[in-house]
Design a protein around this motif. Sequence first.
Motif, PDB file in Angstrom:
ATOM      1  N   ARG A   1       0.518  -1.468   0.121  1.00  0.00           N
ATOM      2  CA  ARG A   1      -0.263   0.258  -0.039  1.00  0.00           C
ATOM      3  C   ARG A   1       0.851   0.991  -0.393  1.00  0.00           C
ATOM      4  O   ARG A   1       1.205   1.614   0.830  1.00  0.00           O
TER       5      ARG A   1
ATOM      6  N   ASP B   1      -9.164   2.126  -1.582  1.00  0.00           N
ATOM      7  CA  ASP B   1      -9.512   0.898  -2.839  1.00  0.00           C
ATOM      8  C   ASP B   1      -8.024   0.975  -3.035  1.00  0.00           C
ATOM      9  O   ASP B   1      -7.558   0.723  -3.968  1.00  0.00           O
TER      10      ASP B   1
ATOM     11  N   TYR C   1      -6.214  -4.799  -5.267  1.00  0.00           N
ATOM     12  CA  TYR C   1      -5.993  -5.485  -4.169  1.00  0.00           C
ATOM     13  C   TYR C   1      -6.394  -5.262  -2.563  1.00  0.00           C
ATOM     14  O   TYR C   1      -6.365  -4.416  -1.823  1.00  0.00           O
ATOM     15  N   THR C   2      -6.718  -5.805  -2.108  1.00  0.00           N
ATOM     16  CA  THR C   2      -7.508  -5.785  -0.474  1.00  0.00           C
ATOM     17  C   THR C   2      -5.884  -6.049   0.338  1.00  0.00           C
ATOM     18  O   THR C   2      -4.961  -6.328  -0.433  1.00  0.00           O
ATOM     19  N   ASN C   3      -5.329  -5.121   1.407  1.00  0.00           N
ATOM     20  CA  ASN C   3      -4.120  -5.743   1.503  1.00  0.00           C
ATOM     21  C   ASN C   3      -3.939  -7.766   2.079  1.00  0.00           C
ATOM     22  O   ASN C   3      -2.811  -7.833   1.785  1.00  0.00           O
TER      23      ASN C   3
ATOM     24  N   GLN D   1     -16.898  -0.148   0.848  1.00  0.00           N
ATOM     25  CA  GLN D   1     -15.560   0.691   0.839  1.00  0.00           C
ATOM     26  C   GLN D   1     -15.312   1.265   1.868  1.00  0.00           C
ATOM     27  O   GLN D   1     -14.268   1.733   2.158  1.00  0.00           O
TER      28      GLN D   1
ATOM     29  N   ARG E   1     -13.438  -0.905   4.256  1.00  0.00           N
ATOM     30  CA  ARG E   1     -11.947  -0.866   3.692  1.00  0.00           C
ATOM     31  C   ARG E   1     -11.683  -0.351   4.021  1.00  0.00           C
ATOM     32  O   ARG E   1     -10.160  -0.507   4.404  1.00  0.00           O
TER      33      ARG E   1
ATOM     34  N   ASN F   1      -7.669  -0.440   6.984  1.00  0.00           N
ATOM     35  CA  ASN F   1      -6.791  -0.275   5.874  1.00  0.00           C
ATOM     36  C   ASN F   1      -6.379   0.856   7.608  1.00  0.00           C
ATOM     37  O   ASN F   1      -5.077   0.319   7.614  1.00  0.00           O
TER      38      ASN F   1
END
Length: 496
Positions: free
Chosen positions: A106, A181, A224-226, A436, A439, A443
């Motif tokens: 990220r 995201d 991608y997600t973490n 969203q 997430r 994050n």
Amino acid sequence: MTTRPPLTTTAGSAVPDNQNSLTAGPRGGIMLQDYQLLEKLAHQNRERIPERVVHAKGWGAHGTLTITGDISRYTKASCLQPGAVTPMLARFSTVAGEQGAADHERDVRGFALKFYTKEGNWDLVGNNTPVFFIRDPYKFPDFIHTQKRHPKTNMRSATAMWDYWSLSPEALHQVTILMSDRGLPVTPMNMNGYGSHTYSFWNDAGERHWVKFHFKTQQGHKHYTNEEGEAVIGRTREGYQEALYGAIEDKAFPRWTVQVQIMPELDAEKTGYNPFDLTKVWPHGDYPPIEIGVMELNRNPDNYFAEIESAAFSPSNIVPGIGFSPDKVLQARIFSYADAHRYRLGTHYEQLPVNQPKCPVHHYNRDGNMNHFGLRSGNPDAYYEPNTVLGSPAEVPSAKEPPLRIDGAMARFNHRDGNDDYGQVTALFNLFDADQKARLFSNIAAAMNGVPSDIIERQMVHFVRVHADYEAGVRTALKAAHGYEANTISEGEAAE
């Protein structure tokens, strides 16, 4: 309470203000006499060798810029006229990671472009986000220190990062994008690019308009997600390089739609926000994006070191018809990027093949390391200017940019005074759907692991000023992830 020692220059002189550059009026431009700004930027460029201080890990390719729209009434730049096709080089990168960092972390992504025009090289050095963490370049070295390794532990420090952000509300817009995201694109092809800064166009009549550049991916946004990013890193640390190189080898050439936002020069005095503030966007309803062409990447480098690692991009490289603005961070980058290249690659870095203009070059620069070409004046007797030597390079008055309007007393203006650092973040937050937002909260909670509670609570004040749901969501995510609990912030505390 422990008394803190005075902050000084490297020569021992006291620094009265380490937050604000010396400018002509609140909107700039920056004064060359701000020696401490130059010292901070020049020192930062020399902190690490030999990799780039920032954007060290990168991926790139060659391509073309093709202009299909008509903005000739705004700019005389030949590369932006209808039908123009210009060869170019693109380099994408992460900001914080070293050369050996994994691609799928990220981070903000660099989006650097070099256009080899017939009038010289034009470099547009931006990111995959339309804003950044700072609005005053005085804070750039300090911010980057928080993204690099702790000098004692030699590890990245979440505490340093959030300590800085919690004391710098102007960073919240970019922080929100980074933790959303869009902070982890699947490939370089699945993200937008932005010039980020405000630049200017000028035409043959000497009329100026302000401009922002946008490059909208035609491959679609994919993120991608973490957890998904970590799974990819478990398989490969070179996922971006593999994707970009492989797509071009397979002739699935990535493309971006090129757009500009254009603002009449005098509108800058009427907007409710500073249009030269790097932490702000221009509302599309006020200045709709205009589609002008397509950028395509269609050729991989033959030698990565020579063509990508040795590539040197600088906002100081412009061509007639494109100019600067009072954006304080842009004005500092005009100096610091070229200075970084002189240090990292050598005095004559622009003579490396990847950096050489495709048009004739004539100048009076002499000697220094890497001078393998001699004088470029066209005459051995013309090694100074002005001169009366026949055939020697002369000034080109038609390339002179129109006067840039500035006003105000020279002082260090507090860049946080009178600035709304929450309104545009609220608008962005309200665009996110429930998933969203969830997430985003997750994050942020992951990035706050191990951060002291006083720093977390200071940051919570910024979240609640954006929206009560922002603060509440992060608190819930922190409790779920780390068992963190603290009192919520009252409306009175948020308003202080």
